[in-house]
Scaffold this motif. Structure first.
Motif: not given
Length: 135
Positions: A63, A67, A83-84, A87-88, A90-91
């Motif tokens: 992940c 990202f 932000t990256f 996102k990573a 969370l995924t």
């Protein structure tokens, strides 16, 4: 002959991947420690986590790669990096829940996954920002 890879970049990338794996493992262990207390390593929950550890850490690193956190950019802002990372992580936390339940590791609590997500954001962003200022 044109060199495709630069040795210095390859060593830096390898060290970054290993450090990310260790940081993610530390975040997961601390999540278990927060949720289960001092003797967490004797619990069934932690044993179940250890049975799928290689899959979880590999998925989290994948992940981070997806990202673009391993892409070397000189002028990436801290906000974009954060932000990256969010996102990573969370995924990867959603993936951690899916991996845990697909491998019948039902004893991994959902709160541990939530704690792991929060600690992963904090630890990854802290060490990325520290290394960005020193390197």
């Amino acid at each position: 002959m044109i060199r495709i890879f630069n040795r210095k970049t390859d060593i830096y990338l390898l060290c970054t991947v290993i450090a990310d794996a260790l940081v993610l493992l530390l975040a997961d262990i601390n999540a278990f420690r927060i949720h289960l207390g001092r003797d967490f390593y004797y619990s069934r929950n932690f044993v179940d986590y250890f049975s799928v550890l290689i899959f979880i850490i590999s998925f989290k690193l994948l992940c981070l790669y997806i990202f673009q956190l391993y892409k070397k950019e000189k002028f990436r802002s801290r906000f974009l990096t954060l932000t990256f990372i969010i996102k990573a992580t969370l995924t990867s936390s959603i993936g951690m829940a899916l991996i845990a339940y697909s491998f019948r590791a039902d004893a991994i609590p959902r709160m541990v996954i939530l704690y792991s997500w929060i600690l992963s954001i904090i630890y990854l962003s802290a060490w990325r920002f520290l290394t960005k200022t020193t390197v």
